[in-house]
Scaffold this motif. Structure first.
Motif, short mmCIF file in Angstrom:
data_model
loop_
_atom_site.label_atom_id
_atom_site.label_comp_id
_atom_site.label_asym_id
_atom_site.label_seq_id
_atom_site.Cartn_x
_atom_site.Cartn_y
_atom_site.Cartn_z
N ARG A 70 11.55 1.20 -14.04
CA ARG A 70 10.96 2.40 -14.62
C ARG A 70 9.54 2.62 -14.08
NH1 ARG A 70 11.11 0.01 -20.57
NH2 ARG A 70 9.65 -1.67 -20.29
N PRO A 71 9.04 3.88 -14.13
CA PRO A 71 7.69 4.15 -13.63
C PRO A 71 6.63 3.62 -14.59
CG PRO A 71 8.68 6.15 -14.49
CD PRO A 71 9.73 5.08 -14.56
N VAL A 114 0.85 -1.18 0.00
CA VAL A 114 0.00 0.00 0.00
C VAL A 114 0.89 1.24 0.00
CG1 VAL A 114 -1.74 1.28 1.31
CG2 VAL A 114 -1.86 -1.21 1.19
N CYS A 115 0.56 2.21 -0.87
CA CYS A 115 1.33 3.45 -0.93
C CYS A 115 0.38 4.64 -0.99
CB CYS A 115 2.27 3.44 -2.12
SG CYS A 115 1.46 3.16 -3.70
N VAL A 116 0.89 5.81 -0.67
CA VAL A 116 0.11 7.05 -0.68
C VAL A 116 0.76 8.04 -1.64
CG1 VAL A 116 -0.79 6.74 1.66
CG2 VAL A 116 1.35 7.97 1.32
N PRO A 117 0.02 9.08 -2.09
CA PRO A 117 0.60 10.04 -3.02
C PRO A 117 1.87 10.69 -2.48
CG PRO A 117 -1.76 10.39 -2.83
CD PRO A 117 -1.38 9.38 -1.79
N GLY A 118 2.90 10.75 -3.34
CA GLY A 118 4.16 11.36 -2.97
C GLY A 118 5.14 10.43 -2.28
N GLN A 119 4.74 9.20 -2.00
CA GLN A 119 5.63 8.25 -1.32
C GLN A 119 6.69 7.76 -2.30
OE1 GLN A 119 3.61 4.95 0.51
NE2 GLN A 119 5.49 3.79 0.81
N ARG A 120 7.96 7.78 -1.87
CA ARG A 120 9.05 7.26 -2.69
C ARG A 120 8.99 5.74 -2.65
NH1 ARG A 120 15.04 9.36 -1.79
NH2 ARG A 120 14.51 8.74 0.31
N VAL A 121 8.94 5.11 -3.84
CA VAL A 121 8.76 3.66 -3.90
C VAL A 121 9.97 2.92 -4.45
CG1 VAL A 121 6.25 3.77 -3.96
CG2 VAL A 121 7.51 3.78 -6.10
N ALA A 122 10.87 3.63 -5.18
CA ALA A 122 12.05 2.96 -5.73
C ALA A 122 13.05 3.99 -6.22
CB ALA A 122 11.66 2.05 -6.88
N ARG A 123 14.29 3.55 -6.40
CA ARG A 123 15.32 4.38 -7.02
C ARG A 123 15.28 4.09 -8.51
NH1 ARG A 123 19.88 7.02 -5.53
NH2 ARG A 123 19.77 6.33 -3.39
N LYS A 168 8.69 -2.68 -14.07
CA LYS A 168 7.82 -1.50 -14.14
C LYS A 168 7.01 -1.40 -12.86
CE LYS A 168 5.69 0.37 -17.90
NZ LYS A 168 4.78 0.36 -19.05
N SER A 169 7.05 -0.23 -12.21
CA SER A 169 6.25 0.03 -11.01
C SER A 169 4.88 0.54 -11.43
CB SER A 169 6.92 1.08 -10.12
OG SER A 169 8.12 0.59 -9.62
N LYS A 170 3.81 -0.10 -10.95
CA LYS A 170 2.44 0.32 -11.25
C LYS A 170 1.69 0.49 -9.94
CE LYS A 170 2.17 -2.21 -15.60
NZ LYS A 170 1.41 -3.20 -16.36
N GLY A 193 15.75 11.20 -9.82
CA GLY A 193 16.35 9.88 -9.70
C GLY A 193 15.56 8.86 -8.89
N PHE A 194 14.34 9.20 -8.48
CA PHE A 194 13.51 8.27 -7.71
C PHE A 194 12.14 8.13 -8.37
CE2 PHE A 194 16.51 9.84 -4.58
CZ PHE A 194 16.92 8.67 -3.96
N ILE A 195 11.45 7.04 -8.06
CA ILE A 195 10.08 6.81 -8.52
C ILE A 195 9.16 7.01 -7.33
CG2 ILE A 195 8.45 5.13 -9.48
CD1 ILE A 195 10.82 3.88 -10.96
N TYR A 196 8.09 7.80 -7.54
CA TYR A 196 7.12 8.12 -6.49
C TYR A 196 5.73 7.66 -6.90
CZ TYR A 196 10.71 11.31 -4.73
OH TYR A 196 11.87 11.85 -4.24
N SER A 197 4.89 7.39 -5.92
CA SER A 197 3.49 7.08 -6.18
C SER A 197 2.72 8.37 -6.42
CB SER A 197 2.89 6.34 -4.98
OG SER A 197 1.50 6.18 -5.15
#
Length: 183
Positions: free
Chosen positions: A21-22, A6-15, A52-54, A31-35
């Motif tokens: 890739r997002p 579970v993630c929330v808006p603006g949360q950093r989820v990966a480098r 791929k992060s979804k 340099g980071f992927i955010y929700s």
């Protein structure tokens, strides 16, 4: 494929690097992927070997008021939650156009299953939600006769038993989210 989190808006989820890739519901910055929404984050391997992060949005049940709709968030994507979260869809966040003409009782009814995106964490620890995209809105509704209603337009659903029509803010469900079960 990893287990969803579970993630929330603006949360950093990966480098962000060459191997990840997002995807939908995420974005890259510095340099980071955010929700970009509250939901279930899943990382899936693509045919080219990259991951791929979804992020899939929450699902909820509405309670009506003339200016907003209170919701109980029951799941994130396909993952049911152990306890529900509170959410609220404001009148101005129901549709992208003609916001001043929205009538909440014509968009949602108690017991409807709604797909929405999280805009922010509002007051009283309630998420502020939006259905202002075509693929967001009511996905399952029950008629007064107790039958599951069928969408007939972007703003109406019909009871298959009585053929009565009722107004809803109908979601245009994307094919990748439809699950077929053998009958």
């Amino acid at each position: 494929m990893s287990a969803p989190m579970v993630c929330v808006p603006g949360q950093r989820v990966a480098r962000k690097d060459e191997t990840i890739r997002p995807g939908p519901g995420t974005y890259k910055r510095n340099g980071f992927i955010y929700s970009s929404l509250a939901g279930s984050l899943q990382k899936q391997q693509e045919p080219d070997g990259k991951i791929k992060s979804k992020c899939y949005p929450f699902t909820m049940l509405p309670v009506l008021h003339p200016r907003f709709c209170k919701c109980a968030i029951m799941s994130v994507g396909k993952t049911p939650l152990k306890e529900s979260f509170r959410g609220m869809i404001r009148k101005e966040d129901v549709r992208a156009t003609e916001k001043d003409r929205v009538e909440m009782y014509k968009c949602f009814r108690p017991g409807d299953i709604v797909v929405a995106r999280v805009l922010s964490l509002g007051d009283a620890q309630s998420y502020v939600l939006s259905t202002a995209e075509n693929e967001l809105g009511v996905v399952i509704a029950t008629s007064e006769a107790g039958a599951t209603m069928v969408p007939i337009s972007w703003c109406k659903m019909q009871c298959p038993r009585t053929l009565m029509e009722e107004f809803r803010k109908v979601a245009k469900v994307q094919p990748e989210f439809i699950e077929y079960t053998p009958t």
